[in-house]
Structure formats: C-alpha cells, structure tokens
Design an enzyme around this catalytic site. Structure first.
Site, PDB file in Angstrom:
ATOM      1  N   ASN A 133       0.859  -1.185   0.000  1.00  0.00           N
ATOM      2  CA  ASN A 133       0.000   0.000   0.000  1.00  0.00           C
ATOM      3  C   ASN A 133       0.899   1.239   0.000  1.00  0.00           C
ATOM      4  O   ASN A 133       1.706   1.437   0.916  1.00  0.00           O
ATOM      5  CB  ASN A 133      -0.895  -0.011   1.240  1.00  0.00           C
ATOM      6  CG  ASN A 133      -1.899   1.129   1.252  1.00  0.00           C
ATOM      7  OD1 ASN A 133      -1.571   2.266   0.929  1.00  0.00           O
ATOM      8  ND2 ASN A 133      -3.132   0.840   1.635  1.00  0.00           N
ATOM      9  N   ARG A 180       4.740  18.545   0.386  1.00  0.00           N
ATOM     10  CA  ARG A 180       5.557  19.621  -0.170  1.00  0.00           C
ATOM     11  C   ARG A 180       5.134  20.046  -1.574  1.00  0.00           C
ATOM     12  O   ARG A 180       5.712  20.971  -2.131  1.00  0.00           O
ATOM     13  CB  ARG A 180       7.031  19.180  -0.218  1.00  0.00           C
ATOM     14  CG  ARG A 180       7.722  19.147   1.125  1.00  0.00           C
ATOM     15  CD  ARG A 180       7.956  20.545   1.669  1.00  0.00           C
ATOM     16  NE  ARG A 180       8.896  21.303   0.872  1.00  0.00           N
ATOM     17  CZ  ARG A 180      10.221  21.308   1.064  1.00  0.00           C
ATOM     18  NH1 ARG A 180      10.753  20.560   2.031  1.00  0.00           N
ATOM     19  NH2 ARG A 180      11.004  22.041   0.314  1.00  0.00           N
ATOM     20  N   HIS A 193      -5.568   3.478  -1.651  1.00  0.00           N
ATOM     21  CA  HIS A 193      -6.866   3.734  -1.021  1.00  0.00           C
ATOM     22  C   HIS A 193      -7.174   5.220  -1.166  1.00  0.00           C
ATOM     23  O   HIS A 193      -6.947   6.010  -0.250  1.00  0.00           O
ATOM     24  CB  HIS A 193      -6.824   3.330   0.453  1.00  0.00           C
ATOM     25  CG  HIS A 193      -8.162   3.361   1.124  1.00  0.00           C
ATOM     26  ND1 HIS A 193      -8.503   2.494   2.139  1.00  0.00           N
ATOM     27  CD2 HIS A 193      -9.267   4.138   0.935  1.00  0.00           C
ATOM     28  CE1 HIS A 193      -9.732   2.746   2.552  1.00  0.00           C
ATOM     29  NE2 HIS A 193     -10.206   3.751   1.833  1.00  0.00           N
ATOM     30  N   ARG A 210      -9.178   8.616  -1.103  1.00  0.00           N
ATOM     31  CA  ARG A 210     -10.306   9.124  -0.326  1.00  0.00           C
ATOM     32  C   ARG A 210     -10.829  10.405  -0.972  1.00  0.00           C
ATOM     33  O   ARG A 210     -10.114  11.039  -1.758  1.00  0.00           O
ATOM     34  CB  ARG A 210      -9.869   9.354   1.121  1.00  0.00           C
ATOM     35  CG  ARG A 210      -9.679   8.021   1.879  1.00  0.00           C
ATOM     36  CD  ARG A 210      -9.274   8.233   3.325  1.00  0.00           C
ATOM     37  NE  ARG A 210      -9.452   7.005   4.105  1.00  0.00           N
ATOM     38  CZ  ARG A 210      -8.520   6.058   4.228  1.00  0.00           C
ATOM     39  NH1 ARG A 210      -7.352   6.185   3.608  1.00  0.00           N
ATOM     40  NH2 ARG A 210      -8.756   4.976   4.954  1.00  0.00           N
ATOM     41  N   GLU A 259      -8.728   0.211  -2.940  1.00  0.00           N
ATOM     42  CA  GLU A 259      -9.602   0.141  -1.771  1.00  0.00           C
ATOM     43  C   GLU A 259     -10.428   1.412  -1.656  1.00  0.00           C
ATOM     44  O   GLU A 259      -9.974   2.486  -2.043  1.00  0.00           O
ATOM     45  CB  GLU A 259      -8.773  -0.001  -0.489  1.00  0.00           C
ATOM     46  CG  GLU A 259      -7.894  -1.228  -0.425  1.00  0.00           C
ATOM     47  CD  GLU A 259      -7.098  -1.291   0.865  1.00  0.00           C
ATOM     48  OE1 GLU A 259      -6.594  -2.381   1.176  1.00  0.00           O
ATOM     49  OE2 GLU A 259      -6.974  -0.254   1.556  1.00  0.00           O
ATOM     50  N   THR A 316      -8.036   6.513   9.199  1.00  0.00           N
ATOM     51  CA  THR A 316      -7.683   5.207   8.648  1.00  0.00           C
ATOM     52  C   THR A 316      -8.851   4.256   8.878  1.00  0.00           C
ATOM     53  O   THR A 316      -9.732   4.535   9.696  1.00  0.00           O
ATOM     54  CB  THR A 316      -6.397   4.655   9.296  1.00  0.00           C
ATOM     55  OG1 THR A 316      -5.993   3.454   8.621  1.00  0.00           O
ATOM     56  CG2 THR A 316      -6.605   4.363  10.771  1.00  0.00           C
ATOM     57  N   HIS A 336      -3.990  -4.446   7.869  1.00  0.00           N
ATOM     58  CA  HIS A 336      -4.071  -3.367   8.855  1.00  0.00           C
ATOM     59  C   HIS A 336      -3.161  -3.691  10.043  1.00  0.00           C
ATOM     60  O   HIS A 336      -3.410  -4.613  10.806  1.00  0.00           O
ATOM     61  CB  HIS A 336      -5.479  -3.078   9.363  1.00  0.00           C
ATOM     62  CG  HIS A 336      -5.628  -1.663   9.860  1.00  0.00           C
ATOM     63  ND1 HIS A 336      -6.024  -0.623   9.049  1.00  0.00           N
ATOM     64  CD2 HIS A 336      -5.382  -1.111  11.059  1.00  0.00           C
ATOM     65  CE1 HIS A 336      -6.036   0.497   9.730  1.00  0.00           C
ATOM     66  NE2 HIS A 336      -5.640   0.236  10.970  1.00  0.00           N
ATOM     67  N   ASP A 337      -2.111  -2.907  10.174  1.00  0.00           N
ATOM     68  CA  ASP A 337      -1.148  -2.998  11.269  1.00  0.00           C
ATOM     69  C   ASP A 337      -0.328  -4.290  11.274  1.00  0.00           C
ATOM     70  O   ASP A 337       0.294  -4.626  12.293  1.00  0.00           O
ATOM     71  CB  ASP A 337      -1.825  -2.812  12.628  1.00  0.00           C
ATOM     72  CG  ASP A 337      -2.251  -1.367  12.868  1.00  0.00           C
ATOM     73  OD1 ASP A 337      -1.802  -0.498  12.096  1.00  0.00           O
ATOM     74  OD2 ASP A 337      -3.011  -1.107  13.811  1.00  0.00           O
ATOM     75  N   GLY A 395       1.021  -1.235   4.309  1.00  0.00           N
ATOM     76  CA  GLY A 395       1.498   0.074   3.905  1.00  0.00           C
ATOM     77  C   GLY A 395       2.266   0.799   4.981  1.00  0.00           C
ATOM     78  O   GLY A 395       3.488   0.943   4.905  1.00  0.00           O
TER      79      GLY A 395
END
Length: 238
Positions: free
Chosen positions: A7, A18, A43, A45, A70, A101, A191-192, A214
């Site tokens: 990810n 930046r 992912h 958004r 996602e 998240t 996730h994690d 990710g």
C-alpha cells in the site's frame, strides 16, 4: 505462498506535504514490483489527502502486478474511478468521510442487499471483489451471501494484542478463515501487520492469499531501505 501487496498511500502523503512529485509515486510502485512485491494497493479518499484520483490512472497505465483499489463504494466518485480503471481487485471498505484510517469492517448482515448489488456492479466488469470484514463468523457468512470473491480480514485487533498473547489474539481470525474456506471465499488480510506479527499470522491462517501492508512497511523502509524492506516482508510470508 501468500502474496504481498504494498500500500503506497504514505508515499503519496509525503509527496503531497511539499507539492511537486518527490517522491515519485509511480516510480516507487514500479520499484516495489521490481523488488518482489506481487501487488500494489491504493486507497483514494474523497479529499485526496494522499492518493489523488489521477494517481490511479497513472498507476494503472504501468503496473504489471495486481492492482488493488480500496475504498468506500457509497462514494459515486470512487465507483466511477474503479470502473474506469478496471483493477485486478477492488476492496470495499466502509470508511466515513474524513476518517484517518480504516477501523472496522462491514456489517455484512445489515448491508447485505446493498453489498450484493455493488459486488455485481464490479464483477460485471471483470473486477475481483473483496469485502473488508471483522473476524466474526457471522460477518463472513454475510459476505459470502453477497457473492463476493474474497474477504479481507481487518487485523488491527490481532496486531494490538499480539505481544500480550498471540495465540489468543489470533483465535477469532482462524475461526473466520476456516469458515471462509468452507464457503469458498478467498482470504486477504490487512491493517497494522508488520515485521513482528506477520509471520505468525501468515502461518496460522489457512488459505491466506494476500496481505496488504502500507504504514509499517513504509516506516521500516526509512531505516532499512525500500528494497531490503520489501524482501524482509516477503520472507515473513514463506
């Protein structure tokens, strides 16, 4: 062997902080592939705070491995983006707008009819569908009834409890995976997950096809370098 999809949202976050194009998101994706990753995940958004919608088009044009997008299918703009790019896989995640998240899976019983409709929309275009779910047998059952190809197990609870008692932390995931296998669903997870907890998870979950990682992977790359980090994550999946 379980596939690793990287990810790259955090790369986009750094770039956007930046302006300009440093780091180059497309180059990072191609490098991840070159270093051995079997997929790239994004992912996007609605506020485009990391992945921009144009990024998806740019990535689709060059990615040779599996492309996984996602997002929340309740956003028409997201649905249009996925249908325009036709990735290998779309992962449906019930994020609220502005959410930092992902923090929970779909209630596949409450939203079964809606998800069934959306799964059909994507599958009609040849896109594999995965539904983000908590490790609850009833949610896996509900997901199967939507016609989805896969589920993605939300692994934050496992990761949070791993060091306290990893055997206890993984019990619900094993049960959910066994039920998914019984119902003919493919299994993804994410996730994690990180270099500490990934190997045990991958060894313990029957039929695990893919992990999407990710934040931890990009964080590790700051110290280890991207190539070494991708290799280390791949080694955890052997």
């Amino acid at each position: 062997m379980t596939k690793l999809s990287v990810n790259i949202n955090k790369i986009a976050t750094l770039r956007n902080s930046r302006g300009g194009n440093n780091p180059d998101l497309v180059k990072v994706a191609l490098d991840c592939e070159r270093f051995g990753a079997q997929g790239i995940t994004v992912h996007p958004r609605p506020d485009e705070r990391h992945i921009r919608y144009q990024d998806v088009y740019d990535l689709k044009a060059v990615i040779a491995t599996e492309f996984n997008i996602e997002g929340n299918c309740k956003e028409d703009k997201f649905v249009d983006l996925v249908l325009a790019n036709k990735p290998a896989q779309v992962t449906l995640v019930p994020d609220a707008e502005g959410q930092i998240t992902s923090n929970h899976g779909w209630d596949t019983l409450k939203y079964k009819d809606y998800l069934k409709e959306m799964v059909a929309v994507f599958q009609k275009e040849g896109i594999r569908v995965s539904i983000f779910v908590d490790p609850v047998v009833e949610m896996v059952e509900g997901a199967a009834e939507t016609g989805t190809d896969r589920i993605e197990l939300y692994t934050e609870t496992y990761a949070h409890n791993y060091f306290a008692d990893r055997e206890k932390a993984i019990v619900s995931y094993i049960a959910a995976a066994h039920h998914a296998n019984k119902l003919g669903l493919g299994i993804n997870a994410g996730h994690d997950l990180d270099l500490h907890n990934l190997h045990y998870f991958a060894q313990s979950i029957p039929g695990l096809l893919e992990v999407s990682i990710g934040h931890a992977l990009i964080s590790d790359a700051l110290y280890l370098g991207l190539e070494t980090t991708v290799q280390k994550y791949l080694q955890q999946l052997i």
